[in-house]
Enzyme design. Sequence first.
Site, PDB file in Angstrom:
ATOM      1  N   THR A   1      -3.831 -16.909  23.066  1.00 50.42           N
ATOM      2  CA  THR A   1      -2.904 -16.062  22.299  1.00 50.42           C
ATOM      3  C   THR A   1      -3.677 -15.314  21.216  1.00 50.42           C
ATOM      4  O   THR A   1      -4.644 -15.848  20.680  1.00 50.42           O
ATOM      5  CB  THR A   1      -1.831 -16.963  21.633  1.00 50.42           C
ATOM      6  OG1 THR A   1      -1.076 -17.605  22.654  1.00 50.42           O
ATOM      7  CG2 THR A   1      -0.878 -16.167  20.753  1.00 50.42           C
TER       8      THR A   1
ATOM      9  N   ASP B   1      -9.618 -17.924  25.394  1.00 54.44           N
ATOM     10  CA  ASP B   1      -8.816 -17.840  24.174  1.00 54.44           C
ATOM     11  C   ASP B   1      -9.687 -17.379  23.009  1.00 54.44           C
ATOM     12  O   ASP B   1     -10.920 -17.483  23.058  1.00 54.44           O
ATOM     13  CB  ASP B   1      -8.193 -19.216  23.864  1.00 54.44           C
ATOM     14  CG  ASP B   1      -7.028 -19.124  22.883  1.00 54.44           C
ATOM     15  OD1 ASP B   1      -6.700 -18.015  22.415  1.00 54.44           O
ATOM     16  OD2 ASP B   1      -6.435 -20.188  22.590  1.00 54.44           O
TER      17      ASP B   1
ATOM     18  N   ALA C   1     -10.247 -17.357  18.530  1.00 52.39           N
ATOM     19  CA  ALA C   1     -10.328 -18.380  17.482  1.00 52.39           C
ATOM     20  C   ALA C   1     -10.297 -17.697  16.127  1.00 52.39           C
ATOM     21  O   ALA C   1     -10.576 -16.498  16.005  1.00 52.39           O
ATOM     22  CB  ALA C   1     -11.600 -19.200  17.626  1.00 52.39           C
TER      23      ALA C   1
ATOM     24  N   LYS D   1      -8.222 -22.890  15.124  1.00 50.89           N
ATOM     25  CA  LYS D   1      -7.290 -22.029  15.844  1.00 50.89           C
ATOM     26  C   LYS D   1      -5.883 -22.240  15.277  1.00 50.89           C
ATOM     27  O   LYS D   1      -5.642 -23.201  14.571  1.00 50.89           O
ATOM     28  CB  LYS D   1      -7.292 -22.360  17.343  1.00 50.89           C
ATOM     29  CG  LYS D   1      -8.605 -21.991  18.011  1.00 50.89           C
ATOM     30  CD  LYS D   1      -8.573 -22.170  19.520  1.00 50.89           C
ATOM     31  CE  LYS D   1      -7.351 -21.644  20.188  1.00 50.89           C
ATOM     32  NZ  LYS D   1      -7.035 -20.226  19.873  1.00 50.89           N
TER      33      LYS D   1
ATOM     34  N   GLY E   1      -2.160 -17.744  14.943  1.00 52.21           N
ATOM     35  CA  GLY E   1      -0.973 -17.160  15.594  1.00 52.21           C
ATOM     36  C   GLY E   1       0.086 -18.206  15.911  1.00 52.21           C
ATOM     37  O   GLY E   1       1.041 -17.927  16.644  1.00 52.21           O
TER      38      GLY E   1
ATOM     39  N   GLU F   1      -2.115 -24.106  23.122  1.00 45.22           N
ATOM     40  CA  GLU F   1      -3.519 -23.744  23.354  1.00 45.22           C
ATOM     41  C   GLU F   1      -4.358 -25.002  23.573  1.00 45.22           C
ATOM     42  O   GLU F   1      -5.223 -25.052  24.456  1.00 45.22           O
ATOM     43  CB  GLU F   1      -4.058 -22.944  22.162  1.00 45.22           C
ATOM     44  CG  GLU F   1      -3.416 -21.562  22.056  1.00 45.22           C
ATOM     45  CD  GLU F   1      -3.774 -20.797  20.794  1.00 45.22           C
ATOM     46  OE1 GLU F   1      -3.615 -19.577  20.804  1.00 45.22           O
ATOM     47  OE2 GLU F   1      -4.205 -21.406  19.798  1.00 45.22           O
TER      48      GLU F   1
ATOM     49  N   LYS G   1     -15.811 -14.121  12.896  1.00 50.65           N
ATOM     50  CA  LYS G   1     -15.272 -15.476  13.098  1.00 50.65           C
ATOM     51  C   LYS G   1     -16.364 -16.550  13.053  1.00 50.65           C
ATOM     52  O   LYS G   1     -16.069 -17.737  13.004  1.00 50.65           O
ATOM     53  CB  LYS G   1     -14.558 -15.563  14.451  1.00 50.65           C
ATOM     54  CG  LYS G   1     -13.483 -14.500  14.696  1.00 50.65           C
ATOM     55  CD  LYS G   1     -12.274 -14.732  13.850  1.00 50.65           C
ATOM     56  CE  LYS G   1     -11.139 -13.753  14.059  1.00 50.65           C
ATOM     57  NZ  LYS G   1     -10.488 -13.807  15.334  1.00 50.65           N
TER      58      LYS G   1
HETATM   59  C1  5RP Z   1      -3.473 -18.230  17.962  1.00 49.46           C
HETATM   60  C2  5RP Z   1      -4.948 -18.385  17.840  1.00 49.46           C
HETATM   61  C3  5RP Z   1      -5.782 -17.168  17.978  1.00 49.46           C
HETATM   62  O1  5RP Z   1      -6.713 -17.367  18.999  1.00 49.46           O
HETATM   63  C4  5RP Z   1      -6.492 -16.900  16.690  1.00 49.46           C
HETATM   64  O2  5RP Z   1      -5.537 -16.798  15.638  1.00 49.46           O
HETATM   65  C5  5RP Z   1      -7.339 -15.615  16.752  1.00 49.46           C
HETATM   66  O3  5RP Z   1      -6.510 -14.511  16.817  1.00 49.46           O
HETATM   67  P1  5RP Z   1      -7.048 -13.037  16.934  1.00 49.46           P
HETATM   68  O4  5RP Z   1      -7.686 -12.898  18.273  1.00 49.46           O
HETATM   69  O5  5RP Z   1      -5.816 -12.186  16.761  1.00 49.46           O
HETATM   70  O6  5RP Z   1      -8.036 -12.794  15.808  1.00 49.46           O
HETATM   71  O7  5RP Z   1      -5.466 -19.446  17.653  1.00 49.46           O
HETATM   72  O8  5RP Z   1      -2.794 -19.430  17.700  1.00 49.46           O
END
Ligand code: 5RP
EC number: 5.3.1.6
Length: 215
Positions: free
Chosen positions: A26, A79, A81, A92, A95, A101, A119
Amino acid sequence: MSEAKKLAAEKAIQYVEDNMIVGVGTGSTVAYFIDALAAWKDRIQGAVSSSEQSTARLQAHGIDVIDLNAAGPLSLYVDGADECDPDKCLIKGGGAALTREKIIAEASERFICIVDPSKQVPVLGKFPLPVEVIPMARSLVARKLLELTGGQPVWRDGVITDNGNVILDIHNLAITDPVAMERAINQIPGVVSVGLFARRPADVVIVGGQPPLVL
Ligand code: 5RP
Protein backbone atom coordinates in the site's frame (compact mmCIF):
# COMPACT_ATOMS: atom_id res chain seq x y z
CA MET A 1 10.80 12.08 -4.68
CA SER A 2 7.91 10.83 -6.80
CA GLU A 3 10.25 10.19 -9.74
CA ALA A 4 12.45 8.05 -7.46
CA LYS A 5 9.40 6.14 -6.22
CA LYS A 6 8.35 5.46 -9.81
CA LEU A 7 11.84 4.26 -10.78
CA ALA A 8 11.96 1.87 -7.81
CA ALA A 9 8.47 0.54 -8.58
CA GLU A 10 9.24 -0.05 -12.25
CA LYS A 11 12.44 -1.90 -11.37
CA ALA A 12 10.45 -4.26 -9.11
CA ILE A 13 8.46 -5.45 -12.13
CA GLN A 14 11.56 -7.47 -13.06
CA TYR A 15 10.70 -9.86 -10.21
CA VAL A 16 7.24 -10.66 -11.58
CA GLU A 17 6.95 -13.98 -13.42
CA ASP A 18 4.27 -15.59 -15.58
CA ASN A 19 1.35 -17.14 -13.73
CA MET A 20 2.25 -15.62 -10.35
CA ILE A 21 -0.11 -14.37 -7.69
CA VAL A 22 1.64 -11.17 -6.61
CA GLY A 23 1.38 -9.78 -3.07
CA VAL A 24 0.82 -6.03 -3.27
CA GLY A 25 1.41 -3.48 -0.50
CA THR A 26 0.00 0.00 0.00
CA GLY A 27 1.08 3.60 -0.55
CA SER A 28 2.20 6.06 -3.20
CA THR A 29 5.24 4.00 -4.25
CA VAL A 30 3.13 0.87 -4.58
CA ALA A 31 0.61 2.84 -6.66
CA TYR A 32 3.34 3.16 -9.32
CA PHE A 33 4.00 -0.58 -9.02
CA ILE A 34 0.31 -1.38 -9.54
CA ASP A 35 0.25 0.87 -12.61
CA ALA A 36 3.26 -0.99 -14.02
CA LEU A 37 1.72 -4.37 -13.10
CA ALA A 38 -1.27 -3.53 -15.31
CA ALA A 39 0.84 -4.46 -18.36
CA TRP A 40 1.13 -7.97 -16.83
CA LYS A 41 -2.54 -8.49 -16.06
CA ASP A 42 -3.02 -11.25 -18.65
CA ARG A 43 0.19 -13.01 -17.65
CA ILE A 44 -0.39 -13.23 -13.87
CA GLN A 45 -3.17 -15.03 -12.00
CA GLY A 46 -3.86 -11.91 -9.96
CA ALA A 47 -2.84 -10.12 -6.79
CA VAL A 48 -3.34 -10.40 -3.04
CA SER A 49 -3.98 -6.88 -1.76
CA SER A 50 -3.00 -5.34 1.58
CA SER A 51 -5.65 -2.60 1.67
CA GLU A 52 -8.95 -1.35 0.29
CA GLN A 53 -6.95 1.43 -1.38
CA SER A 54 -4.71 -0.99 -3.30
CA THR A 55 -7.66 -3.26 -4.09
CA ALA A 56 -9.46 -0.36 -5.77
CA ARG A 57 -6.41 0.53 -7.87
CA LEU A 58 -5.75 -3.11 -8.85
CA GLN A 59 -9.37 -3.62 -9.87
CA ALA A 60 -9.43 -0.35 -11.81
CA HIS A 61 -6.64 -1.85 -13.93
CA GLY A 62 -8.60 -5.10 -14.36
CA ILE A 63 -6.23 -7.12 -12.17
CA ASP A 64 -7.98 -9.92 -10.24
CA VAL A 65 -7.78 -9.54 -6.46
CA ILE A 66 -7.50 -12.93 -4.77
CA ASP A 67 -8.16 -13.75 -1.10
CA LEU A 68 -4.97 -14.79 0.69
CA ASN A 69 -6.72 -17.90 2.05
CA ALA A 70 -7.37 -19.05 -1.49
CA ALA A 71 -3.93 -18.06 -2.77
CA GLY A 72 -1.81 -20.01 -0.26
CA PRO A 73 1.91 -19.19 0.06
CA LEU A 74 3.05 -16.40 -2.27
CA SER A 75 6.37 -16.25 -4.07
CA LEU A 76 6.54 -12.45 -4.28
CA TYR A 77 5.44 -9.47 -2.20
CA VAL A 78 6.17 -5.88 -3.25
CA ASP A 79 5.64 -3.02 -0.81
CA GLY A 80 7.01 0.37 0.20
CA ALA A 81 8.26 1.56 3.61
CA ASP A 82 8.51 4.67 5.74
CA GLU A 83 12.07 3.87 6.87
CA CYS A 84 14.61 1.22 5.98
CA ASP A 85 17.83 0.44 7.91
CA PRO A 86 21.02 -1.25 6.63
CA ASP A 87 19.72 -4.71 7.72
CA LYS A 88 16.57 -4.19 5.61
CA CYS A 89 14.48 -3.84 8.78
CA LEU A 90 11.60 -1.45 8.16
CA ILE A 91 9.13 0.93 9.70
CA LYS A 92 5.81 0.64 7.89
CA GLY A 93 2.25 1.74 8.51
CA GLY A 94 2.32 5.40 7.50
CA GLY A 95 -0.72 4.48 5.41
CA ALA A 96 -2.30 2.50 8.31
CA ALA A 97 -2.18 -0.80 6.39
CA LEU A 98 0.54 -2.42 8.53
CA THR A 99 -1.39 -5.46 9.77
CA ARG A 100 -2.44 -6.79 6.37
CA GLU A 101 1.00 -5.86 5.02
CA LYS A 102 2.66 -7.91 7.75
CA ILE A 103 0.39 -10.86 7.08
CA ILE A 104 1.24 -10.85 3.37
CA ALA A 105 4.97 -10.36 4.04
CA GLU A 106 4.87 -13.42 6.32
CA ALA A 107 3.06 -15.46 3.65
CA SER A 108 5.63 -14.55 0.98
CA GLU A 109 8.86 -16.23 0.04
CA ARG A 110 10.41 -13.01 -1.27
CA PHE A 111 9.67 -9.49 -0.01
CA ILE A 112 10.85 -6.70 -2.32
CA CYS A 113 10.76 -3.29 -0.67
CA ILE A 114 10.62 -0.24 -2.98
CA VAL A 115 11.70 3.13 -1.59
CA ASP A 116 13.02 6.53 -2.55
CA PRO A 117 16.42 7.49 -1.05
CA SER A 118 14.86 9.60 1.75
CA LYS A 119 13.63 6.38 3.40
CA GLN A 120 17.14 5.04 4.07
CA VAL A 121 18.27 5.63 7.67
CA PRO A 122 21.14 4.31 9.82
CA VAL A 123 18.79 3.71 12.80
CA LEU A 124 14.99 3.33 12.67
CA GLY A 125 12.77 5.64 14.68
CA LYS A 126 12.79 9.16 13.32
CA PHE A 127 9.53 8.30 11.53
CA PRO A 128 6.90 7.75 14.27
CA LEU A 129 6.39 4.00 14.76
CA PRO A 130 2.76 2.98 13.98
CA VAL A 131 0.98 0.46 16.21
CA GLU A 132 -2.50 -0.87 15.32
CA VAL A 133 -4.61 -1.22 18.46
CA ILE A 134 -8.05 -2.57 19.38
CA PRO A 135 -10.09 0.61 20.12
CA MET A 136 -11.03 -0.25 23.76
CA ALA A 137 -7.34 -0.78 24.61
CA ARG A 138 -6.11 2.56 23.21
CA SER A 139 -5.28 4.29 26.53
CA LEU A 140 -3.94 1.12 28.16
CA VAL A 141 -1.64 0.42 25.23
CA ALA A 142 -0.49 4.06 25.10
CA ARG A 143 0.56 3.89 28.78
CA LYS A 144 2.37 0.58 28.25
CA LEU A 145 4.16 1.88 25.13
CA LEU A 146 5.37 4.93 27.04
CA GLU A 147 6.72 2.70 29.83
CA LEU A 148 8.27 0.19 27.46
CA THR A 149 9.85 2.42 24.82
CA GLY A 150 10.30 5.84 26.42
CA GLY A 151 8.81 7.31 23.21
CA GLN A 152 5.62 9.37 23.05
CA PRO A 153 2.58 7.50 21.70
CA VAL A 154 0.18 9.79 19.82
CA TRP A 155 -3.31 8.70 18.74
CA ARG A 156 -3.77 9.15 14.97
CA ASP A 157 -7.10 10.84 15.56
CA GLY A 158 -9.77 10.26 12.91
CA VAL A 159 -8.04 7.23 11.35
CA ILE A 160 -9.76 3.82 11.45
CA THR A 161 -7.89 0.96 9.80
CA ASP A 162 -9.41 -1.43 7.24
CA ASN A 163 -9.74 -3.83 10.22
CA GLY A 164 -11.77 -1.36 12.32
CA ASN A 165 -8.95 -0.49 14.72
CA VAL A 166 -7.02 2.66 15.71
CA ILE A 167 -3.39 3.69 15.28
CA LEU A 168 -0.93 4.98 17.90
CA ASP A 169 2.26 6.51 16.46
CA ILE A 170 5.27 6.40 18.81
CA HIS A 171 7.43 9.53 18.43
CA ASN A 172 11.06 10.11 19.41
CA LEU A 173 12.50 6.61 19.20
CA ALA A 174 15.98 5.39 18.27
CA ILE A 175 15.42 1.69 17.64
CA THR A 176 18.80 0.03 18.13
CA ASP A 177 17.35 -3.48 18.54
CA PRO A 178 14.34 -3.67 16.18
CA VAL A 179 13.75 -7.41 16.68
CA ALA A 180 13.55 -7.03 20.48
CA MET A 181 11.29 -3.99 20.25
CA GLU A 182 8.96 -5.72 17.79
CA ARG A 183 8.70 -8.73 20.10
CA ALA A 184 8.09 -6.62 23.23
CA ILE A 185 5.37 -4.44 21.65
CA ASN A 186 3.64 -7.54 20.28
CA GLN A 187 3.23 -8.82 23.87
CA ILE A 188 0.97 -5.95 24.99
CA PRO A 189 -2.69 -7.03 25.14
CA GLY A 190 -4.71 -4.90 22.72
CA VAL A 191 -1.89 -4.54 20.18
CA VAL A 192 -2.91 -6.00 16.84
CA SER A 193 0.44 -5.40 15.18
CA VAL A 194 3.40 -3.04 15.20
CA GLY A 195 4.83 -1.45 12.07
CA LEU A 196 8.32 -2.79 12.76
CA PHE A 197 9.27 -5.35 10.13
CA ALA A 198 12.40 -6.77 11.76
CA ARG A 199 11.70 -10.42 12.56
CA ARG A 200 10.65 -10.69 8.90
CA PRO A 201 12.61 -7.90 7.15
CA ALA A 202 12.67 -7.24 3.41
CA ASP A 203 14.74 -9.63 1.31
CA VAL A 204 15.59 -7.06 -1.35
CA VAL A 205 15.42 -3.27 -1.14
CA ILE A 206 15.21 -1.23 -4.35
CA VAL A 207 16.13 2.42 -3.92
CA GLY A 208 14.78 4.51 -6.77
CA GLY A 209 17.33 6.49 -8.76
CA GLN A 210 18.98 6.66 -12.16
CA PRO A 211 19.81 3.76 -12.15
CA PRO A 212 17.91 2.17 -9.24
CA LEU A 213 20.04 0.64 -6.50
CA VAL A 214 19.26 -3.02 -5.66
CA LEU A 215 20.34 -3.96 -2.11
C1 5RP B 1 1.43 1.81 4.30
C2 5RP B 1 2.91 1.69 4.26
C3 5RP B 1 3.62 2.32 3.12
O1 5RP B 1 4.38 1.35 2.46
C4 5RP B 1 4.51 3.41 3.62
O2 5RP B 1 3.73 4.34 4.37
C5 5RP B 1 5.23 4.14 2.47
O3 5RP B 1 4.33 4.87 1.73
P1 5RP B 1 4.73 5.71 0.46
O4 5RP B 1 5.13 4.74 -0.60
O5 5RP B 1 3.48 6.48 0.13
O6 5RP B 1 5.86 6.64 0.83
O7 5RP B 1 3.53 1.10 5.09
O8 5RP B 1 0.89 1.28 5.48
